[in-house]
Design a protein around this motif. Structure first.
Motif, PDB file in Angstrom:
ATOM      1  N   ALA A  83     -30.872  -6.833  46.115  1.00  0.00           N
ATOM      2  CA  ALA A  83     -31.693  -7.920  46.624  1.00  0.00           C
ATOM      3  C   ALA A  83     -30.868  -8.723  47.620  1.00  0.00           C
ATOM      4  O   ALA A  83     -29.826  -9.257  47.272  1.00  0.00           O
ATOM      5  N   PRO A  84     -31.296  -8.815  48.874  1.00  0.00           N
ATOM      6  CA  PRO A  84     -30.515  -9.538  49.869  1.00  0.00           C
ATOM      7  C   PRO A  84     -30.505 -11.033  49.585  1.00  0.00           C
ATOM      8  O   PRO A  84     -31.451 -11.583  49.052  1.00  0.00           O
ATOM      9  N   GLY A  85     -29.382 -11.675  49.930  1.00  0.00           N
ATOM     10  CA  GLY A  85     -29.307 -13.123  49.863  1.00  0.00           C
ATOM     11  C   GLY A  85     -29.009 -13.713  48.507  1.00  0.00           C
ATOM     12  O   GLY A  85     -29.014 -14.914  48.352  1.00  0.00           O
ATOM     13  N   CYS A  86     -28.745 -12.908  47.503  1.00  0.00           N
ATOM     14  CA  CYS A  86     -28.452 -13.465  46.192  1.00  0.00           C
ATOM     15  C   CYS A  86     -27.149 -12.879  45.683  1.00  0.00           C
ATOM     16  O   CYS A  86     -27.132 -11.960  44.893  1.00  0.00           O
ATOM     17  N   GLN A 129     -45.810 -31.375  41.752  1.00  0.00           N
ATOM     18  CA  GLN A 129     -44.676 -32.294  41.920  1.00  0.00           C
ATOM     19  C   GLN A 129     -43.336 -31.667  41.504  1.00  0.00           C
ATOM     20  O   GLN A 129     -42.283 -32.267  41.721  1.00  0.00           O
ATOM     21  N   SER A 130     -43.369 -30.472  40.907  1.00  0.00           N
ATOM     22  CA  SER A 130     -42.125 -29.809  40.525  1.00  0.00           C
ATOM     23  C   SER A 130     -41.317 -29.498  41.775  1.00  0.00           C
ATOM     24  O   SER A 130     -41.870 -29.050  42.776  1.00  0.00           O
ATOM     25  N   PRO A 131     -40.008 -29.732  41.726  1.00  0.00           N
ATOM     26  CA  PRO A 131     -39.197 -29.507  42.923  1.00  0.00           C
ATOM     27  C   PRO A 131     -39.051 -28.024  43.264  1.00  0.00           C
ATOM     28  O   PRO A 131     -39.119 -27.172  42.374  1.00  0.00           O
ATOM     29  N   ALA A 132     -38.849 -27.757  44.533  1.00  0.00           N
ATOM     30  CA  ALA A 132     -38.536 -26.396  44.980  1.00  0.00           C
ATOM     31  C   ALA A 132     -37.116 -26.073  44.512  1.00  0.00           C
ATOM     32  O   ALA A 132     -36.243 -26.937  44.513  1.00  0.00           O
ATOM     33  N   VAL A 133     -36.892 -24.835  44.090  1.00  0.00           N
ATOM     34  CA  VAL A 133     -35.590 -24.412  43.595  1.00  0.00           C
ATOM     35  C   VAL A 133     -35.215 -23.108  44.288  1.00  0.00           C
ATOM     36  O   VAL A 133     -36.049 -22.226  44.444  1.00  0.00           O
ATOM     37  N   ALA A 134     -33.941 -22.992  44.695  1.00  0.00           N
ATOM     38  CA  ALA A 134     -33.452 -21.761  45.327  1.00  0.00           C
ATOM     39  C   ALA A 134     -32.103 -21.390  44.724  1.00  0.00           C
ATOM     40  O   ALA A 134     -31.285 -22.250  44.419  1.00  0.00           O
ATOM     41  N   CYS A 135     -31.876 -20.098  44.542  1.00  0.00           N
ATOM     42  CA  CYS A 135     -30.642 -19.567  43.969  1.00  0.00           C
ATOM     43  C   CYS A 135     -29.557 -19.476  45.044  1.00  0.00           C
ATOM     44  O   CYS A 135     -29.806 -19.002  46.149  1.00  0.00           O
ATOM     45  N   HIS A 136     -28.339 -19.914  44.677  1.00  0.00           N
ATOM     46  CA  HIS A 136     -27.184 -19.820  45.571  1.00  0.00           C
ATOM     47  C   HIS A 136     -25.965 -19.380  44.771  1.00  0.00           C
ATOM     48  O   HIS A 136     -25.788 -19.787  43.621  1.00  0.00           O
ATOM     49  N   GLY A 137     -25.113 -18.574  45.398  1.00  0.00           N
ATOM     50  CA  GLY A 137     -23.833 -18.221  44.803  1.00  0.00           C
ATOM     51  C   GLY A 137     -23.917 -17.502  43.476  1.00  0.00           C
ATOM     52  O   GLY A 137     -23.090 -17.725  42.600  1.00  0.00           O
ATOM     53  N   ALA A 138     -24.881 -16.610  43.329  1.00  0.00           N
ATOM     54  CA  ALA A 138     -25.048 -15.895  42.059  1.00  0.00           C
ATOM     55  C   ALA A 138     -23.875 -14.953  41.796  1.00  0.00           C
ATOM     56  O   ALA A 138     -23.436 -14.220  42.678  1.00  0.00           O
ATOM     57  N   HIS A 139     -23.378 -14.992  40.572  1.00  0.00           N
ATOM     58  CA  HIS A 139     -22.286 -14.122  40.139  1.00  0.00           C
ATOM     59  C   HIS A 139     -22.721 -13.445  38.844  1.00  0.00           C
ATOM     60  O   HIS A 139     -22.988 -14.125  37.843  1.00  0.00           O
ATOM     61  N   TYR A 158     -36.015 -16.284  40.470  1.00  0.00           N
ATOM     62  CA  TYR A 158     -36.081 -17.416  41.397  1.00  0.00           C
ATOM     63  C   TYR A 158     -37.220 -17.275  42.414  1.00  0.00           C
ATOM     64  O   TYR A 158     -37.780 -18.276  42.845  1.00  0.00           O
ATOM     65  N   ARG A 159     -37.585 -16.063  42.749  1.00  0.00           N
ATOM     66  CA  ARG A 159     -38.742 -15.872  43.643  1.00  0.00           C
ATOM     67  C   ARG A 159     -40.036 -16.257  42.936  1.00  0.00           C
ATOM     68  O   ARG A 159     -40.910 -16.869  43.522  1.00  0.00           O
ATOM     69  N   ALA A 160     -40.158 -15.889  41.663  1.00  0.00           N
ATOM     70  CA  ALA A 160     -41.340 -16.291  40.886  1.00  0.00           C
ATOM     71  C   ALA A 160     -41.392 -17.805  40.769  1.00  0.00           C
ATOM     72  O   ALA A 160     -42.457 -18.418  40.890  1.00  0.00           O
ATOM     73  N   PHE A 161     -40.243 -18.427  40.563  1.00  0.00           N
ATOM     74  CA  PHE A 161     -40.133 -19.880  40.467  1.00  0.00           C
ATOM     75  C   PHE A 161     -40.582 -20.518  41.785  1.00  0.00           C
ATOM     76  O   PHE A 161     -41.438 -21.403  41.802  1.00  0.00           O
ATOM     77  N   ALA A 162     -40.043 -20.044  42.900  1.00  0.00           N
ATOM     78  CA  ALA A 162     -40.369 -20.613  44.212  1.00  0.00           C
ATOM     79  C   ALA A 162     -41.832 -20.411  44.577  1.00  0.00           C
ATOM     80  O   ALA A 162     -42.459 -21.288  45.185  1.00  0.00           O
ATOM     81  N   ALA A 163     -42.378 -19.271  44.212  1.00  0.00           N
ATOM     82  CA  ALA A 163     -43.776 -18.960  44.535  1.00  0.00           C
ATOM     83  C   ALA A 163     -44.755 -19.575  43.539  1.00  0.00           C
ATOM     84  O   ALA A 163     -45.965 -19.471  43.717  1.00  0.00           O
ATOM     85  N   ARG A 164     -44.213 -20.169  42.463  1.00  0.00           N
ATOM     86  CA  ARG A 164     -45.032 -20.740  41.393  1.00  0.00           C
ATOM     87  C   ARG A 164     -45.990 -19.681  40.829  1.00  0.00           C
ATOM     88  O   ARG A 164     -47.164 -19.926  40.586  1.00  0.00           O
ATOM     89  N   ASP A 165     -45.430 -18.491  40.621  1.00  0.00           N
ATOM     90  CA  ASP A 165     -46.189 -17.326  40.184  1.00  0.00           C
ATOM     91  C   ASP A 165     -45.984 -17.114  38.681  1.00  0.00           C
ATOM     92  O   ASP A 165     -45.006 -16.492  38.257  1.00  0.00           O
ATOM     93  N   LEU A 166     -46.909 -17.636  37.884  1.00  0.00           N
ATOM     94  CA  LEU A 166     -46.789 -17.557  36.431  1.00  0.00           C
ATOM     95  C   LEU A 166     -46.827 -16.114  35.937  1.00  0.00           C
ATOM     96  O   LEU A 166     -46.060 -15.751  35.043  1.00  0.00           O
ATOM     97  N   ALA A 167     -47.671 -15.276  36.514  1.00  0.00           N
ATOM     98  CA  ALA A 167     -47.743 -13.875  36.076  1.00  0.00           C
ATOM     99  C   ALA A 167     -46.402 -13.172  36.301  1.00  0.00           C
ATOM    100  O   ALA A 167     -45.926 -12.434  35.432  1.00  0.00           O
ATOM    101  N   ALA A 168     -45.782 -13.395  37.443  1.00  0.00           N
ATOM    102  CA  ALA A 168     -44.470 -12.801  37.712  1.00  0.00           C
ATOM    103  C   ALA A 168     -43.425 -13.368  36.759  1.00  0.00           C
ATOM    104  O   ALA A 168     -42.562 -12.637  36.255  1.00  0.00           O
TER     105      ALA A 168
END
Length: 175
Positions: free
Chosen positions: A10-13, A104-114, A55-65
């Protein structure tokens, strides 16, 4: 099809990106093998892919995912920042329903995953970029068949921040 998708980096993570390069490449010298396959890089990347899917499901607010990402046949737990621990699939999914359904939930993005893989278990430690700063998160996964499933997520305050991530290949100057 989902199995193949789990093996693509997965690119970017997170750093790395061994993907499907040949096991004969120098970077694989001395790595563990099973029937001629190198396990560590593929599993590492598969775990990072599963983490990015979370994190993509979180950002997209996709409950099924989000429901698909969490394990169904293992005990699960989740600790959202400032919340008490949640145990069991019903409580954890109910919390995600509330979070993902709240505009109102904040947007969240993954950074520096190890990622670290321990046989059929894996851990990802990363930063969550939120408005105004970062949280630090730990995500625990178990392998169910050929797919990595989330069994625990915990995020909380930190004074740290991720190191600057390297640019993706193909970005920047052409030469």
């Amino acid at each position: 099809m989902a199995v193949v998708a789990q093996l693509v980096r997965a690119p970017g993570c997170g750093p790395g990106g061994w993907g499907f390069e040949s096991p004969r490449s120098p970077q694989f010298a001395g790595k563990p093998r099973a029937r001629g396959r190198v396990l560590e890089p593929l599993e590492h990347d598969a775990v990072l892919f599963a983490n990015e899917a979370f994190y993509r499901a979180f950002a997209a607010r996709d409950l099924a995912a989000m429901e698909e990402i969490w394990a169904r046949h293992c005990p699960i737990a989740c600790i959202h920042p400032g919340w008490p621990p949640l145990h069991g699939r019903q409580a954890v999914m109910r919390s995600w329903q509330g979070i993902l359904g709240n505009p109102q939930s904040p947007a969240v993005a993954c950074h520096g995953a190890h990622a670290t893989v321990f046989g059929d278990s894996a851990m990802v430690v990363c930063f969550e970029g939120v408005p105004g700063g970062f949280l630090v998160a730990t995500n625990l996964f178990v392998r169910q068949g050929a797919v990595w499933k989330l069994v625990h997520h915990q995020a909380g305050p930190t004074s740290g921040q991720p190191e600057e991530e390297p640019a993706e290949e193909g970005s920047g100057r052409p030469n």
